[in-house]
Design a protein around this motif. Structure first.
Motif, mmCIF file in Angstrom:
data_model
loop_
_atom_site.group_PDB
_atom_site.id
_atom_site.type_symbol
_atom_site.label_atom_id
_atom_site.label_comp_id
_atom_site.label_asym_id
_atom_site.label_seq_id
_atom_site.Cartn_x
_atom_site.Cartn_y
_atom_site.Cartn_z
ATOM 1 N N UNK A 142 0.828 -1.209 0.000
ATOM 2 C CA UNK A 142 0.000 0.000 0.000
ATOM 3 C C UNK A 142 0.862 1.259 0.000
ATOM 4 N N UNK A 143 1.917 1.266 0.828
ATOM 5 C CA UNK A 143 2.755 2.461 0.929
ATOM 6 C C UNK A 143 3.558 2.688 -0.355
ATOM 7 N N UNK A 144 4.037 1.600 -0.955
ATOM 8 C CA UNK A 144 4.797 1.732 -2.201
ATOM 9 C C UNK A 144 3.876 2.235 -3.317
ATOM 10 N N UNK A 145 2.648 1.720 -3.357
ATOM 11 C CA UNK A 145 1.683 2.191 -4.364
ATOM 12 C C UNK A 145 1.397 3.682 -4.162
ATOM 13 N N UNK A 146 1.257 4.065 -2.905
ATOM 14 C CA UNK A 146 0.965 5.460 -2.586
ATOM 15 C C UNK A 146 2.140 6.362 -3.001
ATOM 16 N N UNK A 147 3.376 5.875 -2.770
ATOM 17 C CA UNK A 147 4.559 6.650 -3.169
ATOM 18 C C UNK A 147 4.602 6.820 -4.690
ATOM 19 N N UNK A 148 4.356 5.747 -5.423
ATOM 20 C CA UNK A 148 4.386 5.832 -6.891
ATOM 21 C C UNK A 148 3.265 6.746 -7.399
ATOM 22 N N UNK A 149 2.104 6.668 -6.746
ATOM 23 C CA UNK A 149 0.999 7.528 -7.147
ATOM 24 C C UNK A 149 1.373 9.002 -6.955
ATOM 25 N N UNK A 150 1.951 9.326 -5.784
ATOM 26 C CA UNK A 150 2.330 10.712 -5.499
ATOM 27 C C UNK A 150 3.387 11.192 -6.497
ATOM 28 N N UNK A 151 4.349 10.313 -6.784
ATOM 29 C CA UNK A 151 5.421 10.663 -7.716
ATOM 30 C C UNK A 151 4.844 10.967 -9.102
ATOM 31 N N UNK A 152 3.941 10.097 -9.567
ATOM 32 C CA UNK A 152 3.346 10.282 -10.890
ATOM 33 C C UNK A 152 2.508 11.553 -10.941
ATOM 34 N N UNK A 153 1.901 11.901 -9.799
ATOM 35 C CA UNK A 153 1.037 13.085 -9.751
ATOM 36 C C UNK A 153 1.840 14.358 -9.498
ATOM 37 N N UNK A 154 3.176 14.224 -9.320
ATOM 38 C CA UNK A 154 3.993 15.406 -9.034
ATOM 39 C C UNK A 154 3.757 15.969 -7.641
ATOM 40 N N UNK A 155 3.237 15.126 -6.741
ATOM 41 C CA UNK A 155 3.035 15.578 -5.350
ATOM 42 C C UNK A 155 4.297 15.325 -4.539
ATOM 43 N N UNK A 156 4.468 16.011 -3.399
ATOM 44 C CA UNK A 156 5.661 15.788 -2.564
ATOM 45 C C UNK A 156 5.746 14.342 -2.086
ATOM 46 N N UNK A 157 6.956 13.753 -2.188
ATOM 47 C CA UNK A 157 7.148 12.373 -1.723
ATOM 48 C C UNK A 157 7.451 12.316 -0.225
ATOM 49 N N UNK A 158 7.946 13.446 0.296
ATOM 50 C CA UNK A 158 8.448 13.486 1.666
ATOM 51 C C UNK A 158 7.522 12.896 2.701
ATOM 52 N N UNK A 159 6.280 13.349 2.771
ATOM 53 C CA UNK A 159 5.409 12.840 3.840
ATOM 54 C C UNK A 159 5.242 11.327 3.811
ATOM 55 N N UNK A 160 5.179 10.755 2.600
ATOM 56 C CA UNK A 160 5.015 9.298 2.498
ATOM 57 C C UNK A 160 6.308 8.581 2.892
ATOM 58 N N UNK A 161 7.445 9.092 2.392
ATOM 59 C CA UNK A 161 8.727 8.452 2.700
ATOM 60 C C UNK A 161 9.011 8.508 4.203
ATOM 61 N N UNK A 162 8.769 9.671 4.797
ATOM 62 C CA UNK A 162 9.031 9.823 6.232
ATOM 63 C C UNK A 162 8.199 8.828 7.041
ATOM 64 N N UNK A 163 6.920 8.737 6.689
ATOM 65 C CA UNK A 163 5.999 7.862 7.430
ATOM 66 C C UNK A 163 6.349 6.377 7.222
ATOM 67 N N UNK A 164 6.626 6.012 5.964
ATOM 68 C CA UNK A 164 6.904 4.599 5.668
ATOM 69 C C UNK A 164 8.267 4.189 6.243
ATOM 70 N N UNK A 165 9.254 5.075 6.137
ATOM 71 C CA UNK A 165 10.565 4.755 6.711
ATOM 72 C C UNK A 165 10.479 4.587 8.228
ATOM 73 N N UNK A 166 9.640 5.397 8.869
ATOM 74 C CA UNK A 166 9.485 5.259 10.328
ATOM 75 C C UNK A 166 8.890 3.889 10.662
ATOM 76 N N UNK A 167 7.948 3.462 9.839
ATOM 77 C CA UNK A 167 7.347 2.137 10.021
ATOM 78 C C UNK A 167 8.396 1.029 9.803
ATOM 79 N N UNK A 168 9.167 1.162 8.727
ATOM 80 C CA UNK A 168 10.196 0.146 8.444
ATOM 81 C C UNK A 168 11.245 0.106 9.553
#
Lengths: 242, 242
Positions: free
Chosen positions: B88-114
């Protein structure tokens, strides 16, 4: 015109005192090198001189890596006379220091004045040194030598890589914006004289596409010794590409 | 428990795949060294794995300098399965990237989980590696490996020097304030994902009295290769003091 006055040599280092006009300098060279060895033109900090330990130490590292190294006494420093202006500014600096007042405004103003006097001398010295140093040229100078060096490098296309650091942006940022050669820039993260934002602002001002900031913990004079090794590797990367 | 699965060796490098529980890793070692060689525990970046070129390249430099180097696949990476949460998080990251949205919030949250999943695994791996690596230990990890590494290092007194970089401070600053060992920290001055102030803030958060920031021009993925050489020298200074 380049005049050599004394010459000393060891197994690996040839040390020659010289004058260009009334400016005295030292040229250190490897005794054996593939011609033409690149030159690192160095400047010393405020209140010191061409043979200050920071200069001889950095020169030793650079010569061992195959560079010529030249440094001259700045106006009012080392073997050179002080003007009345020099005496007044130095007295003012000592007064501010004793009173616990900020040194920055005095150092910035006085260094800008010294830079105006020094840049033509440095240019003439580099002209003269081309007699014996025909390879690429780099510049290495922190503190006052950054105040002089940014102006020197901004207007001298012979210099193709530079290490700067430990200065305020006030009198330098406009000239730094003209500099596009590779830069390594040193600052102290806890500098008691130069605010962190001021150090970052000067680094940011350089227009170079290749530039590296090295920020270390510690106060103004705590720059780690390993930064000199880093500067040598920087010059090897950029001046000895083959 | 440390289980070696395969072993390859050249003239100078011994490469051993291992598992600790269900976590697969690689241990590279110099074939000749004065015992006990220090260990650099590395982590890979998000979306890559233990044998990514950045890992094998850094390992080669470190082994040539006399270090053991270990790296394991992070949860959901390399030879390890992804959970539904990972997908789910990887899909969300790719979606944000494709949409030109900031990746930071997703990366920060997913990395904290990992990081929550990875830290106990890294601790168990380091426990197990002590069978063969009995010298000092350093940590080297950028990007996601900094997100995991700051938490790992903050609570493991065996690690006495660390290279971090290329991350946001959000989930890490509080743990970084517990870290007092020598640090080298890399950031990109023109990072399109991590704001400059965010990179500086994470560097500032470390409580270490010896820490160095290396900021280079260029975007997130433009970290210069010479920073790997610098990291090797950093570990030599701190883990090979004699």
């Amino acid at each position: 015109m380049l005049q050599f006055t004394t010459q000393t040599s060891t197994d690996s280092v040839l040390e020659r005192d010289f004058t260009v006009g009334d400016v005295p300098g030292v040229l250190w060279s490897p005794t054996e090198h593939d011609e033409p060895a690149p030159l690192v033109f160095m400047g010393h900090g405020g209140g010191t001189h061409k043979r200050w330990p920071a200069m001889t130490g950095r020169a030793a590292l650079l010569v061992a890596a195959g560079f010529h190294v030249a440094v001259v006494d700045a106006p009012g420093h080392g073997d050179r006379p002080r003007t009345d202006h020099d005496e007044r500014e130095i007295a003012e600096l000592f007064r501010a220091r004793a009173a616990g007042e900020p040194e920055g405004p005095i150092v910035v103003r006085y260094n800008a004045h010294l830079a105006e006097r020094a840049v033509p001398e440095w240019r003439a010295t580099l002209d003269a040194l081309q007699e014996v140093c025909t390879g690429p040229v780099g510049f290495y100078g922190l503190n006052m030598a950054t105040a002089i060096g940014v102006l020197f490098v901004a207007d001298d296309p012979r210099i193709t890589a530079a290490v700067f650091g430990l200065h305020w942006p006030d009198a330098l940022a406009d000239q730094a914006r003209k500099i596009t050669i590779p830069i390594e820039y040193a600052m102290q993260w806890d500098d008691e004289h130069i605010p962190r934002e001021a150090g970052l602002a000067l680094f940011d001002a350089f227009a170079s596409t290749e530039k590296t900031l090295h920020a270390n913990t510690g106060r103004h004079k705590d720059l780690p010794r390993f930064e000199a090794d880093s500067a040598v590797r920087f010059f090897v990367r950029h001046l000895m590409k083959n």
